[in-house]
Design a protein around this motif. Structure first.
Motif, PDB file in Angstrom:
ATOM      1  N   UNK A  54       0.804  -1.256  -0.069  1.00 10.60           N
ATOM      2  CA  UNK A  54      -0.057   0.216   0.013  1.00 10.60           C
ATOM      3  C   UNK A  54       0.918   1.283  -0.002  1.00 10.60           C
ATOM      4  N   UNK A  55       2.023   1.166   0.878  1.00 11.09           N
ATOM      5  CA  UNK A  55       2.724   2.285   0.764  1.00 11.09           C
ATOM      6  C   UNK A  55       3.417   2.426  -0.449  1.00 11.09           C
ATOM      7  N   UNK A 124     -11.843  15.755   3.823  1.00 13.63           N
ATOM      8  CA  UNK A 124     -12.146  15.327   5.269  1.00 13.63           C
ATOM      9  C   UNK A 124     -11.162  14.207   5.660  1.00 13.63           C
ATOM     10  N   UNK A 125     -10.740  13.211   4.410  1.00 14.38           N
ATOM     11  CA  UNK A 125      -9.789  12.180   4.663  1.00 14.38           C
ATOM     12  C   UNK A 125      -8.318  13.006   4.970  1.00 14.38           C
ATOM     13  N   UNK A 126      -8.223  14.110   4.307  1.00 18.73           N
ATOM     14  CA  UNK A 126      -6.909  14.685   4.387  1.00 18.73           C
ATOM     15  C   UNK A 126      -6.523  15.202   5.956  1.00 18.73           C
ATOM     16  N   UNK A 131      -5.546   7.982   8.822  1.00 20.88           N
ATOM     17  CA  UNK A 131      -5.062   7.789   7.473  1.00 20.88           C
ATOM     18  C   UNK A 131      -3.690   8.131   7.702  1.00 20.88           C
ATOM     19  N   UNK A 132      -2.844   7.338   6.802  1.00 19.33           N
ATOM     20  CA  UNK A 132      -1.459   7.293   6.809  1.00 19.33           C
ATOM     21  C   UNK A 132      -1.212   8.994   6.143  1.00 19.33           C
ATOM     22  N   UNK A 133      -0.027   9.481   6.678  1.00 15.63           N
ATOM     23  CA  UNK A 133       0.354  10.773   6.291  1.00 15.63           C
ATOM     24  C   UNK A 133       0.559  11.237   4.890  1.00 15.63           C
ATOM     25  N   UNK A 134       0.991   9.946   4.272  1.00 14.59           N
ATOM     26  CA  UNK A 134       1.365  10.171   2.715  1.00 14.59           C
ATOM     27  C   UNK A 134      -0.218   9.938   1.780  1.00 14.59           C
ATOM     28  N   UNK A 135      -1.184   9.301   2.504  1.00 12.20           N
ATOM     29  CA  UNK A 135      -2.342   9.315   1.614  1.00 12.20           C
ATOM     30  C   UNK A 135      -3.121  10.714   1.945  1.00 12.20           C
TER      31      UNK A 135
END
Length: 217
Positions: A54-55, A124-126, A131-135
């Protein structure tokens, strides 16, 4: 570029290790389902190998967006069988209502009819700390929320790009709010960082910043 082989295979993308573990006995802290929303919905993780996959996918998406290659990013997601990610990346084209040309011929509508909702979800997801910092950075760029994106910027050029993206997306949102009353209802308000308030402010910030990786020598 779109033709680059990034090394992602369908096997990489289907969370095979997670699925295999679930079929055998499962594991404490691991998701119970393998749909795309499961980690966020269940607040649990994938198998370690799948988390690394995923990363990798998110790193490539970020690099392609940074290079202005959004179409290539969508192609990459499809190749990796992350069709939902391709759909997310492709949602950033505001809807163009049906019109007629000079010969009175009907012009097919284009873009995302639900652009406001898409923008609001990305924003909102940001800001979602689960949620991972990259996402979050990716969603920040898509949703016009600069702060999460800046955390992934490591050079003067990166920061300049993120700030200019923030300025452009803010201007798009402003125009849409002025023309469509419902847009402001779909998109949560996010304060625009002062450096994004104008083109002059962007470069003033870059020129006077005391942050080593931002200050250009």
């Amino acid at each position: 570029e779109a033709g680059v082989d990034w090394g992602c295979t369908p096997h990489d993308a289907r969370w095979q290790k997670t699925l295999s573990t679930l079929r055998s006995h499962g594991r404490e802290g691991m998701v119970k389902h393998v749909d795309p929303d499961a980690p966020l919905r269940e607040h649990k993780s994938l198998a370690e190998e799948d988390e690394e996959s995923e990363r990798f996918v998110n790193v490539v998406i970020w690099q392609l967006l940074r290079a202005g290659q959004s179409v290539a990013a969508m192609e990459f997601c499809r190749k990796c069988k992350h069709h939902w990610r391709a759909g997310i990346l492709g949602g950033g084209d505001p809807f163009d209502y049906p019109q007629r040309d000079e010969q009175n011929r009907f012009i097919e509508p284009r873009g995302n009819r639900y652009f406001g909702i898409w923008r609001g979800v990305c924003r909102s997801l940001s800001e979602d700390e689960s949620v991972s910092t990259l996402e979050r950075a990716i969603f920040g760029i898509l949703g016009g929320n600069v702060q999460p994106a800046l955390l992934e910027c490591s050079t003067w050029e990166d920061v300049c790009w993120a700030l200019l993206r923030g300025l452009i997306e803010h201007k798009i949102d402003t125009e849409l709010v002025n023309h469509y009353d419902s847009f402001s209802e779909d998109v949560p308000s996010t304060p625009l960082p002062p450096p994004c308030s104008s083109l002059e402010k962007v470069f003033e910030y870059l020129e006077t910043s005391t942050v080593p990786h931002i200050r250009r020598t």
